[in-house]
Design a protein around this motif. Structure first.
Motif, PDB file in Angstrom:
ATOM      1  N   TYR A  31       0.889  -1.081   0.121  1.00 17.09           N
ATOM      2  CA  TYR A  31      -0.203  -0.015   0.009  1.00 17.09           C
ATOM      3  C   TYR A  31       0.698   1.138  -0.130  1.00 17.09           C
ATOM      4  O   TYR A  31       1.826   1.323   0.468  1.00 17.09           O
ATOM      5  CB  TYR A  31      -1.057   0.084   1.254  1.00 17.09           C
ATOM      6  N   GLN A  32       0.446   2.212  -0.640  1.00 16.09           N
ATOM      7  CA  GLN A  32       1.098   3.727  -0.679  1.00 16.09           C
ATOM      8  C   GLN A  32       0.306   4.746   0.140  1.00 16.09           C
ATOM      9  O   GLN A  32      -0.941   4.649  -0.095  1.00 16.09           O
ATOM     10  CB  GLN A  32       1.391   3.932  -2.051  1.00 16.09           C
ATOM     11  N   SER A  33       1.022   5.384   0.756  1.00 15.70           N
ATOM     12  CA  SER A  33       0.447   6.874   1.484  1.00 15.70           C
ATOM     13  C   SER A  33       1.550   7.511   1.730  1.00 15.70           C
ATOM     14  O   SER A  33       2.656   7.298   1.799  1.00 15.70           O
ATOM     15  CB  SER A  33      -0.356   6.363   2.789  1.00 15.70           C
ATOM     16  N   GLY A  34       0.792   8.764   1.912  1.00 11.91           N
ATOM     17  CA  GLY A  34       1.974  10.156   1.992  1.00 11.91           C
ATOM     18  C   GLY A  34       1.307  11.485   1.833  1.00 11.91           C
ATOM     19  O   GLY A  34       0.062  11.479   1.603  1.00 11.91           O
ATOM     20  N   PHE A  35       2.098  12.474   1.946  1.00 13.07           N
ATOM     21  CA  PHE A  35       1.698  13.791   2.034  1.00 13.07           C
ATOM     22  C   PHE A  35       2.270  14.498   0.765  1.00 13.07           C
ATOM     23  O   PHE A  35       3.199  14.293   0.426  1.00 13.07           O
ATOM     24  CB  PHE A  35       2.135  14.482   3.242  1.00 13.07           C
ATOM     25  N   VAL A  36       1.371  15.249   0.162  1.00 15.46           N
ATOM     26  CA  VAL A  36       1.735  16.065  -1.028  1.00 15.46           C
ATOM     27  C   VAL A  36       1.232  17.475  -0.669  1.00 15.46           C
ATOM     28  O   VAL A  36       0.321  18.034  -0.571  1.00 15.46           O
ATOM     29  CB  VAL A  36       0.832  15.306  -2.263  1.00 15.46           C
ATOM     30  N   ALA A  37       2.355  18.406  -0.557  1.00 12.29           N
ATOM     31  CA  ALA A  37       2.162  19.686  -0.367  1.00 12.29           C
ATOM     32  C   ALA A  37       1.679  20.114  -2.032  1.00 12.29           C
ATOM     33  O   ALA A  37       2.375  20.022  -2.926  1.00 12.29           O
ATOM     34  CB  ALA A  37       3.195  20.541   0.115  1.00 12.29           C
ATOM     35  N   VAL A  38       0.644  21.232  -1.930  1.00 12.36           N
ATOM     36  CA  VAL A  38      -0.004  21.966  -3.191  1.00 12.36           C
ATOM     37  C   VAL A  38       0.735  23.760  -2.933  1.00 12.36           C
ATOM     38  O   VAL A  38      -0.084  24.117  -2.080  1.00 12.36           O
ATOM     39  CB  VAL A  38      -1.223  21.880  -3.329  1.00 12.36           C
ATOM     40  N   ILE A  39       1.611  24.107  -3.622  1.00 12.59           N
ATOM     41  CA  ILE A  39       2.036  25.291  -3.349  1.00 12.59           C
ATOM     42  C   ILE A  39       2.013  26.081  -4.459  1.00 12.59           C
ATOM     43  O   ILE A  39       2.076  25.715  -5.582  1.00 12.59           O
ATOM     44  CB  ILE A  39       3.421  25.220  -2.473  1.00 12.59           C
ATOM     45  N   GLY A  40       2.171  27.405  -4.379  1.00 14.23           N
ATOM     46  CA  GLY A  40       2.341  28.331  -5.417  1.00 14.23           C
ATOM     47  C   GLY A  40       1.888  29.676  -4.925  1.00 14.23           C
ATOM     48  O   GLY A  40       1.527  29.916  -3.865  1.00 14.23           O
ATOM     49  N   ARG A  41       2.068  30.755  -5.707  1.00 15.06           N
ATOM     50  CA  ARG A  41       1.622  32.035  -5.475  1.00 15.06           C
ATOM     51  C   ARG A  41       0.090  32.073  -5.218  1.00 15.06           C
ATOM     52  O   ARG A  41      -0.705  31.145  -5.768  1.00 15.06           O
ATOM     53  CB  ARG A  41       1.937  33.031  -6.671  1.00 15.06           C
ATOM     54  N   PRO A  42      -0.535  33.108  -4.639  1.00 16.42           N
ATOM     55  CA  PRO A  42      -2.094  33.346  -4.709  1.00 16.42           C
ATOM     56  C   PRO A  42      -2.783  33.177  -6.208  1.00 16.42           C
ATOM     57  O   PRO A  42      -2.105  33.736  -7.114  1.00 16.42           O
ATOM     58  CB  PRO A  42      -2.126  34.667  -3.935  1.00 16.42           C
ATOM     59  N   ASN A  43      -3.990  32.704  -6.076  1.00 12.79           N
ATOM     60  CA  ASN A  43      -4.767  32.597  -7.286  1.00 12.79           C
ATOM     61  C   ASN A  43      -4.308  31.893  -8.369  1.00 12.79           C
ATOM     62  O   ASN A  43      -4.592  32.380  -9.659  1.00 12.79           O
ATOM     63  CB  ASN A  43      -5.113  34.122  -7.664  1.00 12.79           C
ATOM     64  N   VAL A  44      -3.459  30.947  -8.244  1.00 10.80           N
ATOM     65  CA  VAL A  44      -3.062  30.201  -9.366  1.00 10.80           C
ATOM     66  C   VAL A  44      -3.726  28.856  -9.565  1.00 10.80           C
ATOM     67  O   VAL A  44      -3.561  28.262 -10.495  1.00 10.80           O
ATOM     68  CB  VAL A  44      -1.511  29.820  -9.074  1.00 10.80           C
ATOM     69  N   GLY A  45      -4.602  28.632  -8.734  1.00 12.82           N
ATOM     70  CA  GLY A  45      -5.824  27.423  -8.625  1.00 12.82           C
ATOM     71  C   GLY A  45      -5.297  26.067  -7.906  1.00 12.82           C
ATOM     72  O   GLY A  45      -5.867  25.217  -8.089  1.00 12.82           O
ATOM     73  N   LYS A  46      -4.619  26.455  -6.963  1.00 16.49           N
ATOM     74  CA  LYS A  46      -4.269  25.405  -5.966  1.00 16.49           C
ATOM     75  C   LYS A  46      -5.388  24.759  -5.317  1.00 16.49           C
ATOM     76  O   LYS A  46      -5.623  23.314  -5.190  1.00 16.49           O
ATOM     77  CB  LYS A  46      -3.383  25.789  -4.736  1.00 16.49           C
ATOM     78  N   SER A  47      -6.229  25.313  -4.805  1.00 17.57           N
ATOM     79  CA  SER A  47      -7.278  24.710  -4.105  1.00 17.57           C
ATOM     80  C   SER A  47      -8.542  24.024  -5.224  1.00 17.57           C
ATOM     81  O   SER A  47      -8.929  23.092  -4.881  1.00 17.57           O
ATOM     82  CB  SER A  47      -8.243  25.856  -3.433  1.00 17.57           C
ATOM     83  N   THR A  48      -8.512  24.809  -6.371  1.00 20.06           N
ATOM     84  CA  THR A  48      -9.390  23.995  -7.373  1.00 20.06           C
ATOM     85  C   THR A  48      -8.810  22.749  -7.804  1.00 20.06           C
ATOM     86  O   THR A  48      -9.238  21.680  -8.015  1.00 20.06           O
ATOM     87  CB  THR A  48      -9.426  24.877  -8.593  1.00 20.06           C
ATOM     88  N   ILE A  49      -7.491  22.508  -7.894  1.00 21.95           N
ATOM     89  CA  ILE A  49      -6.680  21.441  -8.144  1.00 21.95           C
ATOM     90  C   ILE A  49      -7.057  20.364  -7.153  1.00 21.95           C
ATOM     91  O   ILE A  49      -7.235  19.052  -7.262  1.00 21.95           O
ATOM     92  CB  ILE A  49      -5.173  21.666  -8.314  1.00 21.95           C
ATOM     93  N   MET A  50      -6.900  20.544  -5.787  1.00 22.24           N
ATOM     94  CA  MET A  50      -7.030  19.854  -4.633  1.00 22.24           C
ATOM     95  C   MET A  50      -8.448  19.465  -4.633  1.00 22.24           C
ATOM     96  O   MET A  50      -8.764  18.015  -4.479  1.00 22.24           O
ATOM     97  CB  MET A  50      -6.653  20.396  -3.516  1.00 22.24           C
ATOM     98  N   ASN A  51      -9.413  20.191  -4.883  1.00 24.04           N
ATOM     99  CA  ASN A  51     -10.720  19.782  -4.908  1.00 24.04           C
ATOM    100  C   ASN A  51     -11.102  18.766  -5.950  1.00 24.04           C
ATOM    101  O   ASN A  51     -11.631  17.647  -5.780  1.00 24.04           O
ATOM    102  CB  ASN A  51     -11.863  21.018  -5.177  1.00 24.04           C
ATOM    103  N   GLU A  52     -10.478  18.909  -7.331  1.00 27.60           N
ATOM    104  CA  GLU A  52     -10.705  18.301  -8.453  1.00 27.60           C
ATOM    105  C   GLU A  52      -9.866  16.581  -7.954  1.00 27.60           C
ATOM    106  O   GLU A  52     -10.592  15.610  -8.697  1.00 27.60           O
ATOM    107  CB  GLU A  52     -10.132  18.576  -9.653  1.00 27.60           C
TER     108      GLU A  52
END
Length: 329
Positions: A31-52
Motif C-alpha cells: 500500500y502507498q500513502s503520504g503527504f503532498v504539498a500543493v504550493i504556489g503564489r495566490p490565485n494560481v488554482g491550488k485549491s481548485t486542483i485539490m478539490n478536483e
C-alpha cells in the motif's frame, strides 16, 4: 454528511493520528500513502486542483487572491493508496499585516515532512511571487512536480516551451504535468506522477476521513467564500467569519448555525449588510445551499456583522479566531 459524521476528523488530533500511523508502518505492505504539498503564489488554482483531485469540494475558491488562509488536509483514499493533499495559502509579497505573516508562515510549513511537492504555476505567466516560491524550493530534497495550470488558454501548446525553459532555470523539477483544473484536463496524470514517489506504507488516516478539519471550520469557510464571491475587492481582505453556535436540533431535525462576520471598519459593515440587508441576505442564501450539502440536512443559518478594528493585524485577535498552528477547530 450526517449528524454523527459531522465532526469526522476531530475525535483524534493530527499528532495522535500520525503517531498511530508511525507505529503501523512496521508491517510490510504494498500500500502507498503520504503527504503532498500543493504550493504556489495566490490565485494560481491550488485549491481548485485539490478539490478536483479529491472529487469533492473541500477548499473554498474565488477569483480573488489569498482566498485560502489556512492549511487544509484533503484525504483521497482508495484500495491501493492514500494521498493526503496539503492545500496552503499562496506565498505572497507586499502584505505587512499579521495575517500576511501567518499565511506565509503556514505556506512555508507545508515543506516539512511531505513526500512530494506540487509547484503550481499559471501557463504563460511568471511573477515575482512565483520567483519567490521557486527560491524557497531550491534547497528542497523532496521531488518537485511542476504543475502548469490553465493550459487551455493556449491552442498551440508549443508556445509554452520558452516559458517552461525559463522556469527550469529557477527550480529543478522532477516532472512536468500540463493541466487545466477548471476544465478537468489531464488531472489523472498528476496522480500517476505522485504515485511514482509515494512511499509504501499503510494508510495514515482512517479510510472514512476526507479531512482533518472539523465541520464547524468548514462551515465558516463556506460562509467566507460566499462573502468573497459576493463583495468587491476591498471588504473581503478585511473580513473573517466566526461561528458562534453550531448545533443539531433533534426536535426540528436541522442544524442551527449562528455566524459572525467580522470587519475592520464601519464602512465595511454597511457594504456587507447592503441596502435593506440585501447583500447579507444573498450571502446567507448561497451559504445555506452549500451547508445543506455539507451536513446532509436542513440548516437554519443566521448571520450578523460586527466591527472588530484591526483584527487582521492583531496577533492575539488572530489566534482567538483560529489563525494559529492549532488548526483542529
Amino acid at each position: 454528511m450526517s449528524q454523527d459524521q459531522s465532526d469526522k476528523g476531530t475525535s483524534l488530533s493530527l499528532e495522535q493520528i500520525l503517531a498511530q500511523a508511525e507505529q503501523d508502518q512496521s508491517v510490510e505492505t504494498d500500500y502507498q500513502s503520504g503527504f503532498v504539498a500543493v504550493i504556489g503564489r495566490p490565485n494560481v488554482g491550488k485549491s481548485t486542483i485539490m478539490n478536483e483531485m479529491l472529487g469533492q469540494k473541500l477548499s473554498i475558491t474565488s477569483h480573488k487572491p489569498q482566498t485560502t488562509r489556512h492549511r487544509i488536509h484533503g484525504i483521497h483514499t482508495t484500495a491501493e493508496h492514500q494521498i493526503v493533499y496539503v492545500d496552503t495559502p499562496g506565498m505572497h509579497l507586499g502584505g505587512k499585516k499579521s495575517i500576511n505573516d501567518y499565511m506565509n508562515r503556514t505556506a512555508n510549513s507545508a515543506f516539512a515532512d511531505v513526500d512530494v511537492i506540487l509547484f503550481v504555476v499559471e501557463a504563460g505567466r511568471w511573477t515575482k511571487e512565483d520567483n519567490a516560491v521557486a527560491k524557497k524550493l531550491q534547497n528542497t530534497e523532496q521531488p518537485i512536480l511542476l504543475i502548469v495550470n490553465k493550459v487551455d488558454k493556449f491552442a498551440n501548446k508549443e508556445e509554452l516551451f520558452p516559458f517552461i525553459e525559463e522556469i527550469a532555470k529557477e527550480v529543478e523539477f522532477t516532472a512536468l504535468v500540463p493541466i487545466s483544473a477548471y476544465k478537468k484536463i489531464n488531472l489523472p496524470a498528476v496522480e500517476q506522477e505522485i504515485l511514482k514517489f509515494l512511499p509504501k506504507q499503510n494508510a495514515i488516516f482512517p479510510e472514512d476521513y476526507v479531512t482533518d478539519r472539523s465541520t464547524r471550520f468548514l462551515a465558516a469557510e463556506i460562509i467566507r467564500e460566499k462573502l468573497m464571491r459576493t463583495l468587491g475587492d476591498e471588504v473581503p481582505y478585511g473580513a473573517t467569519v466566526e461561528i458562534e453556535q453550531f448545533m443539531f436540533d433533534e426536535d426540528e431535525g436541522r442544524w442551527i448555525i449562528h455566524a459572525l462576520i467580522l470587519v475592520e471598519r464601519p464602512g465595511q459593515k454597511q457594504i456587507v449588510i447592503g441596502k435593506g440587508g440585501q447583500v447579507i441576505k444573498k450571502i446567507g442564501t448561497q451559504a445555506r445551499k452549500d451547508l445543506n450539502n455539507l451536513l446532509d440536512a436542513r440548516v437554519h443559518l443566521e448571520l450578523w456583522v460586527k466591527v472588530k478594528e484591526n483584527w487582521s493585524d492583531d496577533a492575539r485577535a488572530l489566534a482567538s479566531l483560529g489563525y494559529n498552528d492549532n488548526y483542529s477547530s
